[in-house]
Design an enzyme around this catalytic site. Structure first.
Site, PDB file in Angstrom:
ATOM      1  N   HIS B 123       0.817  -1.222   0.000  1.00  0.00           N
ATOM      2  CA  HIS B 123       0.000   0.000   0.000  1.00  0.00           C
ATOM      3  C   HIS B 123       0.846   1.266   0.000  1.00  0.00           C
ATOM      4  O   HIS B 123       0.395   2.322  -0.449  1.00  0.00           O
ATOM      5  CB  HIS B 123      -0.962  -0.013   1.201  1.00  0.00           C
ATOM      6  CG  HIS B 123      -0.276   0.095   2.531  1.00  0.00           C
ATOM      7  ND1 HIS B 123       0.088  -0.998   3.278  1.00  0.00           N
ATOM      8  CD2 HIS B 123       0.132   1.173   3.244  1.00  0.00           C
ATOM      9  CE1 HIS B 123       0.680  -0.593   4.405  1.00  0.00           C
ATOM     10  NE2 HIS B 123       0.721   0.716   4.401  1.00  0.00           N
ATOM     11  N   HIS B 186       2.160   8.927  13.407  1.00  0.00           N
ATOM     12  CA  HIS B 186       1.029   8.006  13.429  1.00  0.00           C
ATOM     13  C   HIS B 186       1.423   6.707  14.106  1.00  0.00           C
ATOM     14  O   HIS B 186       2.607   6.384  14.219  1.00  0.00           O
ATOM     15  CB  HIS B 186       0.402   7.784  12.052  1.00  0.00           C
ATOM     16  CG  HIS B 186       1.286   7.147  11.005  1.00  0.00           C
ATOM     17  ND1 HIS B 186       2.563   7.557  10.740  1.00  0.00           N
ATOM     18  CD2 HIS B 186       1.056   6.135  10.133  1.00  0.00           C
ATOM     19  CE1 HIS B 186       3.074   6.829   9.743  1.00  0.00           C
ATOM     20  NE2 HIS B 186       2.180   5.951   9.366  1.00  0.00           N
TER      21      HIS B 186
END
Lengths: 108, 272
Positions: B123, B186
Site C-alpha cells: 500500500h 502516526h
C-alpha cells in the site's frame, strides 16, 4: 521466544500466494517449517491476533495477516486490545499500545 | 535531463480501504489535493517517477535488511495486500531496468544501497499510485528506506540518500520526477490507530517547507517514537525528498483523518 521465526512465517505468508494456499489447506504443516514455541504456534494456528500482537509481531506484518484472514478492521483493532487485556503489555518490538484498553481513537 | 518534480504524500491503507468511513468534509479536500498533485506531476511530463517509499515487509525483512534500496526491473506487481481489503485492483506497473541501473550506479558513488530485480508493491506505493496514476501510464522506479526494522539509518543518511538521488536524476537524459511517501506522526496497525500528534506534524511540515537540513535531521529516533509513534520513523522518506529538491516547499493540504490512521498531507517543493 522466537519472534524472528514467528515474524518470518507471517512475512512469507503475506507475500507468497502459493504459501497462502498451502496454509489454507494445512496450516499446521506450514507452521512446522518454522522454529516456533508452542505459544507462538498456537497463536498462528488459531489465529489469536491479540496474542500475536502481544508477542511483538510488527504491526505492519500483523495487519496484512489479519487482512489475509479476512478480519475486518474494527475487529482487528479490538482483538489487539483484548490480547493486551488477556496477556498483558506488548513484550517486544516497536508497536506497543499507548492508548487505553477501552479507548477507540478513531471511533472503531 | 534533470529532476522535474518533487512531491510528498501520505499512503495509509485506510485512505483507499476505508475511504467510505471518513468524514467527507475532510476526505474530499484531501483527495482533491491528491488529484491536483497528480495533475502537477503529469504536467512535468516525467519519463520516470522515483517513488521513495517506506515499505512494510513486502520485500525486505530482518534476514537481510537494506537501509536503502532501489528497484531494477522492467515491471512491478502490486498490491501484495488483498485487493478487496485495500480496494485497489491488482496491476503491473511499468519499470525501466536500464534507467534504474544508471541511477543506481550514480547513487552508489556516495550511498551504499541494495538493488532489487524483484519488488512487490504494497500500500505504501499503491495508494499514492492509485491517485497519481489512475491510468497506469507512468514508468516507476521504486526506492526504499528502511523505516520498519530498527536499527534504522540516521536521518542525516536519509538526507544524503536524497542528495544522491538528485545527483543521479540530473545525470541522466530522462526527465525524472520524485515522489516521497511516508507518515508523519502516526501509530498505524496498533490499537492506537487514528492517534495523530497534530502539533508535531505541523512543526515537521514547517521544517520541510523551509528545506532546513539541520532542523529536519535534528530528531532522534527516541524522540520520534515518543512523540510521533513508530510511524514517525517514516519521516526519512520526506527528508530525502527535501534533500533532492533543495528548494522551499508548499504544503497544499494537512489534516488528521483518524479513520485513515494518519495525518494526511500533500506538499510539493521547488527544484532549486
Amino acid at each position: 521466544m522466537s519472534l524472528y521465526q514467528l515474524s518470518r512465517l507471517l512475512f512469507e505468508l503475506n507475500r507468497d500466494r502459493a504459501l497462502q494456499d498451502a496454509f489454507t489447506a494445512d496450516a499446521a504443516a506450514v507452521a512446522d517449517r518454522y522454529a516456533l514455541t508452542e505459544e507462538e504456534r498456537g497463536a498462528v494456528l488459531q489465529p489469536d491476533i491479540g496474542l500475536l500482537y502481544v508477542l511483538g509481531v510488527n504491526g505492519q506484518i500483523l495487519m496484512h495477516f489479519a487482512a489475509f484472514r479476512q478480519i475486518a478492521w474494527a475487529d482487528y483493532l479490538q482483538m489487539m486490545r483484548d490480547g493486551v487485556r488477556q496477556h498483558g503489555p506488548v513484550r517486544d518490538g516497536v508497536y506497543a499500545m499507548t492508548s487505553g484498553l477501552d479507548e477507540k481513537v478513531a471511533g472503531v | 535531463m534533470s529532476l522535474v518534480f518533487t512531491g510528498i504524500c501520505s499512503h495509509g491503507p485506510g485512505i483507499t480501504g476505508r475511504a467510505d468511513l471518513a468524514p467527507p468534509e475532510l476526505r474530499d479536500p484531501f483527495f482533491a489535493a491528491y488529484h491536483a498533485m497528480r495533475d502537477a506531476l503529469h504536467a512535468t511530463k516525467p519519463d520516470a517517477v522515483i517513488i521513495v517509499a517506506a515499505e512494510h515487509f513486502a520485500n525486505f525483512f530482518m534476514n537481510n535488511m537494506p537501509s536503502f534500496a532501489i528497484g531494477m526491473a522492467d515491471g512491478y506487481e502490486g498490491p501484495i495486500e488483498d485487493p478487496d481489503w485495500l480496494r485497489i485492483p491488482h496491476r503491473t506497473v511499468r519499470g525501466d531496468a536500464a534507467l534504474s541501473r544508471r541511477i543506481i550506479a550514480e547513487v552508489q558513488q556516495t550511498v551504499d544501497l541494495s538493488y532489487a530485480e524483484e519488488w512487490k508493491f504494497d500500500h505504501g506505493i499503491m495508494v499514492p499510485l492509485s491517485f497519481l496514476d489512475p491510468e497506469n501510464t507512468l514508468t516507476v522506479i521504486p526506492a526504499n528506506i528502511n523505516c520498519q526494522g530498527p536499527p534504522l539509518a540516521p536521518l542525516a543518511r536519509a538526507w544524503a540518500f536524497g542528495e544522491a538521488l538528485r545527483r543521479a536524476a540530473d545525470a541522466v537524459p530522462e526527465r525524472i520526477a520524485l515522489v516521497a511517501t511516508g507518515g508523519i506522526s502516526h501509530w498505524p496497525a496498533t490499537p492506537d490507530s487514528g492517534r495523530v500528534n497534530e502539533a508535531w506534524d505541523r512543526e515537521f511540515l514547517r521544517r520541510w517547507a523551509l528545506n532546513d537540513r539541520a532542523l529536519l535531521t535534528a530528531y532522534t529516533d527516541a524522540e520520534t517514537y515518543a512523540d510521533a509513534g513508530q510511524g514517525g520513523f517514516e519521516i526519512r522518506t520526506l527528508i530525502a525528498a527535501a534533500a533532492a529538491a533543495r528548494g522551499p516547499g508548499t504544503v497544499h493540504f494537512f489534516a488528521p483523518i483518524p479513520i485513515f490512521s494518519t495525518g494526511c498531507f500533500i506538499a510539493t517543493a521547488e527544484i532549486a
